[in-house]
Design an enzyme around this catalytic site. Sequence first.
Site, PDB file in Angstrom:
ATOM      1  N   HIS A 241     -24.987  18.904   6.158  1.00 38.32           N
ATOM      2  CA  HIS A 241     -24.364  20.170   6.553  1.00 38.32           C
ATOM      3  C   HIS A 241     -23.323  20.507   5.627  1.00 38.32           C
ATOM      4  O   HIS A 241     -22.669  19.841   4.840  1.00 38.32           O
ATOM      5  CB  HIS A 241     -23.645  19.839   8.009  1.00 38.32           C
ATOM      6  CG  HIS A 241     -22.559  18.903   8.142  1.00 38.32           C
ATOM      7  ND1 HIS A 241     -22.331  17.709   8.637  1.00 38.32           N
ATOM      8  CD2 HIS A 241     -21.098  19.357   7.350  1.00 38.32           C
ATOM      9  CE1 HIS A 241     -20.890  17.228   8.436  1.00 38.32           C
ATOM     10  NE2 HIS A 241     -20.349  18.050   7.818  1.00 38.32           N
TER      11      HIS A 241
ATOM     12  N   GLU B 102     -24.514  22.320  11.226  1.00 33.61           N
ATOM     13  CA  GLU B 102     -25.157  20.975  11.392  1.00 33.61           C
ATOM     14  C   GLU B 102     -26.599  21.358  10.976  1.00 33.61           C
ATOM     15  O   GLU B 102     -27.132  22.448  11.256  1.00 33.61           O
ATOM     16  CB  GLU B 102     -24.776  20.438  12.777  1.00 33.61           C
ATOM     17  CG  GLU B 102     -23.275  19.948  12.907  1.00 33.61           C
ATOM     18  CD  GLU B 102     -23.153  18.674  12.357  1.00 33.61           C
ATOM     19  OE1 GLU B 102     -23.410  18.228  11.248  1.00 33.61           O
ATOM     20  OE2 GLU B 102     -22.443  17.950  12.893  1.00 33.61           O
TER      21      GLU B 102
HETATM   22  C1  GLP Z   1     -16.588  18.101   7.180  1.00 40.55           C
HETATM   23  C2  GLP Z   1     -16.226  19.524   6.840  1.00 40.55           C
HETATM   24  C3  GLP Z   1     -17.076  19.591   5.388  1.00 40.55           C
HETATM   25  C4  GLP Z   1     -17.331  18.392   4.509  1.00 40.55           C
HETATM   26  C5  GLP Z   1     -17.744  17.380   5.254  1.00 40.55           C
HETATM   27  C6  GLP Z   1     -17.789  15.918   4.223  1.00 40.55           C
HETATM   28  O1  GLP Z   1     -17.698  17.914   8.057  1.00 40.55           O
HETATM   29  N1  GLP Z   1     -16.461  20.615   7.699  1.00 40.55           N
HETATM   30  O2  GLP Z   1     -16.572  20.937   4.984  1.00 40.55           O
HETATM   31  O3  GLP Z   1     -18.024  18.935   3.403  1.00 40.55           O
HETATM   32  O4  GLP Z   1     -16.692  17.074   6.114  1.00 40.55           O
HETATM   33  O5  GLP Z   1     -16.711  15.252   4.019  1.00 40.55           O
HETATM   34  P1  GLP Z   1     -15.940  14.417   3.002  1.00 40.55           P
HETATM   35  O6  GLP Z   1     -15.797  14.994   1.957  1.00 40.55           O
HETATM   36  O7  GLP Z   1     -14.920  13.771   3.501  1.00 40.55           O
HETATM   37  O8  GLP Z   1     -17.142  13.454   3.066  1.00 40.55           O
END
Ligand code: GLP
Length: 261
Positions: free
Chosen positions: A138, A143
């Site tokens: 995503h 999603e």
């Molecule tokens: C959330 C955010 C996304 C992000 C994802 C991954 O879902 N809405 O924009 O890319 O988390 O997060 P992380 O960088 O903590 O793995």
Amino acid sequence: MEVIITADPSSASRVAARRIARLVRTKPDAVLGLATGSTPVGLYTELIRMHREEGLDFSSVRTFNLDEYLGLAPDYPASYHRFMEENFFRGVNIPRENILLPNGLASDVPAHCGAYEQEIREAGGIDLQILGIGSDGHIGFNEPGSSLASRTRIKTLTPSTRQDNARFFNKPEDVPYHVITMGIGTIMESRSIVLLAFGAGKSMAVAGAVEGALSASNPASILQLHPDAKIYLDEHASSDLKRVDYYKWVFQNKPAWQADS
Ligand code: GLP
């Protein structure tokens, strides 16, 4: 699509920060699309350092964030308003009135989403959108199964995303089910894309996005259709890619006239 593989997240963050700094220096009123999650924290830290030590000036920059949880007030510890304040905004000089995130407390969500799109249009569109990627592919909170032409709207999180993001909340059941997110169509209209992904937990999603079939089942795969998308990875996140050697060779052997990536 350009894939840039560096030894570790901090090197990738520094290279990506240089690209953003170049944009801000050449276009001081640049419109930046911002992302949350743990991945872009190092990038924001580097931009803050450049602001403090190198005079990188954000005073005319405008920003739009990708997403926010529905039902969370801006000062809620796990809200994306709070995240951005603590990890970026408090360290740079972007005027408050130039900062916009979706409002998690909007009473009329469709009207709010329409107005958010309108604000982006009135700002002249997003020059550069920063993205992370979920372990299911995503982007923002789009999603798998999201329309590849979607606009800013309400989305329902999958159980796996709620589980991935539970670490930011006191209890897993506190993670909201609903969010407001820029759509995939909205993201695709930004002039440039910088996607960062670190760690082995992202390697399958990255491989699907970069080398897999274009599909709503991996929303990030739409970036194959973007004319200026750069994907910054550490070694772990690149471990399921087939053409790693090629991507590395390309990055290390750029013609001198090509700008620093
Ligand atoms: C959330 C955010 C996304 C992000 C994802 C991954 O879902 N809405 O924009 O890319 O988390 O997060 P992380 O960088 O903590 O793995």
